[in-house]
Structures are given as C-alpha cells and as structure tokens.
Design an enzyme around this catalytic site. Sequence first.
Site, PDB file in Angstrom:
ATOM      1  N   GLU A 125       1.701 -25.819  -7.851  1.00 25.95           N
ATOM      2  CA  GLU A 125       2.735 -26.239  -8.721  1.00 25.95           C
ATOM      3  C   GLU A 125       3.400 -27.631  -8.150  1.00 25.95           C
ATOM      4  OE1 GLU A 125       4.361 -26.155 -11.114  1.00 25.95           O
ATOM      5  OE2 GLU A 125       5.532 -24.268 -11.744  1.00 25.95           O
ATOM      6  N   ILE A 146       6.843 -28.303  -8.298  1.00 24.45           N
ATOM      7  CA  ILE A 146       7.999 -28.326  -7.920  1.00 24.45           C
ATOM      8  C   ILE A 146       8.687 -26.842  -8.158  1.00 24.45           C
ATOM      9  CG2 ILE A 146       9.013 -29.251 -10.231  1.00 24.45           C
ATOM     10  CD1 ILE A 146      11.179 -30.802  -8.242  1.00 24.45           C
ATOM     11  N   ASP A 196      12.101 -25.211  -8.600  1.00 22.15           N
ATOM     12  CA  ASP A 196      13.585 -25.443  -8.422  1.00 22.15           C
ATOM     13  C   ASP A 196      14.387 -23.889  -8.362  1.00 22.15           C
ATOM     14  OD1 ASP A 196      16.164 -26.346  -9.182  1.00 22.15           O
ATOM     15  OD2 ASP A 196      15.740 -26.915 -11.203  1.00 22.15           O
TER      16      ASP A 196
HETATM   17  P1  IMP Z   1      12.163 -23.210 -11.813  1.00 24.10           P
HETATM   18  O1  IMP Z   1      11.305 -22.338 -12.761  1.00 24.10           O
HETATM   19  O2  IMP Z   1      13.344 -23.555 -11.958  1.00 24.10           O
HETATM   20  O3  IMP Z   1      11.792 -23.160 -10.350  1.00 24.10           O
HETATM   21  O4  IMP Z   1      11.482 -24.482 -12.473  1.00 24.10           O
HETATM   22  C1  IMP Z   1      10.362 -25.292 -12.297  1.00 24.10           C
HETATM   23  C2  IMP Z   1       9.909 -26.062 -13.241  1.00 24.10           C
HETATM   24  O5  IMP Z   1      10.805 -26.999 -13.822  1.00 24.10           O
HETATM   25  C3  IMP Z   1       8.897 -27.031 -12.778  1.00 24.10           C
HETATM   26  O6  IMP Z   1       7.480 -26.385 -12.606  1.00 24.10           O
HETATM   27  C4  IMP Z   1       8.927 -28.266 -13.614  1.00 24.10           C
HETATM   28  O7  IMP Z   1       8.298 -28.432 -14.625  1.00 24.10           O
HETATM   29  C5  IMP Z   1      10.365 -27.995 -13.880  1.00 24.10           C
HETATM   30  N1  IMP Z   1      11.180 -28.907 -12.953  1.00 24.10           N
HETATM   31  C6  IMP Z   1      12.251 -28.263 -12.372  1.00 24.10           C
HETATM   32  N2  IMP Z   1      12.914 -29.454 -11.574  1.00 24.10           N
HETATM   33  C7  IMP Z   1      12.332 -30.647 -11.815  1.00 24.10           C
HETATM   34  C8  IMP Z   1      12.462 -31.797 -11.658  1.00 24.10           C
HETATM   35  O8  IMP Z   1      13.425 -32.375 -10.696  1.00 24.10           O
HETATM   36  N3  IMP Z   1      11.697 -32.807 -12.307  1.00 24.10           N
HETATM   37  C9  IMP Z   1      10.787 -32.426 -13.046  1.00 24.10           C
HETATM   38  N4  IMP Z   1      10.447 -31.289 -13.366  1.00 24.10           N
HETATM   39  C10 IMP Z   1      11.266 -30.302 -13.024  1.00 24.10           C
HETATM   40 MG    MG Z   2       5.785 -27.387 -13.425  1.00 23.42          MG
END
Ligand code: IMP
Ligand code: MG
Length: 185
Positions: A102, A104, A106
């Site tokens: 992956e 990133i 978040d």
């Molecule tokens: P999560 O499910 O909140 O952990 O988000 C994960 C997904 O959101 C990642 O695989 C990215 O595609 C997108 N994402 C989260 N933060 C960023 C960022 O700062 N820049 C670009 N994409 C992000």
């Molecule tokens: Mg992603």
Amino acid sequence: MSSINPDLERVLLTEEDISLRVAELAQQISDDYRERGNLYLVGILKGAFIFLADLVRQLSIPHDVDFMAVSSYGNSATSSGAVRILMDLREPVENRDILLVEDIVDTGQTLSYLHKTLQGRRPASLKSCVLVQKEREAPHEPIDYLGFAIPDVWVVGYGLDYAERYRTLPYLAELKRSVYMKNGS
Ligand code: IMP
Ligand code: MG
C-alpha cells in the site's frame, strides 16, 4: 528544491530518502521470505504502483505481482468510510504467502478491509508493506513493513494523488491546504 510546484507546501521525503528506504525494505522482505515459496505481492491501485515497481525490482527472492483496485475517497481529501473493490486479483490465493503493498495508511480503514477480505481466502500468510503511515491518535491495523511515519497532512507524489494530480512527482510532498480545501472536502 527551487522548481517546486506552487501547490506544494514542502517536500517531506526526497527521491533519495525514498530509494534508500525502499532498498532496506526489499532487503528485509527478501531475508524474511527466503525459505518460503513464491511471494505473492498484491499492489493496491492506483497509489502503490510506483512503490511496488521500485520494491519488486530490488527483491532477491522469487515473487509474483498482482493488483487490486479499491476506492474509498472519490475525489475528496476526507474518508467516506466505505471501501469498495473496483478490480480483484486474477488468481485464488489459498495457501500462498501474500504481501499487501500500500502507498499510505491514514485512518487504516482500507488496510483493515483488505486484510479481512484476503484473510477470508485462506492464504498461508498475510502481511502488509506500506510506504508511509500518518501519525494519528487512533490505533492502526498493524503494519509489518513500514517505510516512514509522516505528519497527518495531505501528501502527493511517488504514486499518491489529489484528484488524480501530482502522482508522478518523484518525491513525496505536502499539498498546500488551500489546494485541497477548495473543493468542499
Ligand atoms: P485509509 O483507509 O484512511 O487508511 O486511507 C487509505 C487510502 O486513502 C490510501 O490508500 C490512499 O489512496 C488514500 N489517502 C489517504 N491519505 C492520503 C494522502 O495524504 N494523499 C493521497 N492519498 C491518500
Ligand atoms: Mg491507496
């Protein structure tokens, strides 16, 4: 970095920072899986395509590459909470050693969803390799191989986008808030 794009606040990770760390991760993964069969790397599109491409070219163990595409945010910079599979793996993964790759983490929702989904397919093992994780208070899904911890800001470059832009910048940079707060997100 005199020619930095005016939409960017600052460079967080230079090309060199990233390439040194990717080499270390590849070494560690190669060491850990050396005694096993083929490693099945699953890159999560679109964000992980550059990281995955650099990582696999430094592995010194046999491996296969496949991709999944998921969608969670649409074009906004905040999570909608729902994760959807847009494109699935081409092969069954039962009894294989899977490494999720992956870009990133978040909130951790995407990784946790993928974990649950793939675990249900009975792989021999399932681990994750993530380039960057945003530092947050809420607990994350455990990451087995992590490149860097970064502040909780919107980042772009090295595969990561904002509304499909900035993906192919060679470094990882913080996007100016004024750019991503414009669209009501
Ligand atoms: P999560 O499910 O909140 O952990 O988000 C994960 C997904 O959101 C990642 O695989 C990215 O595609 C997108 N994402 C989260 N933060 C960023 C960022 O700062 N820049 C670009 N994409 C992000
Ligand atoms: Mg992603």
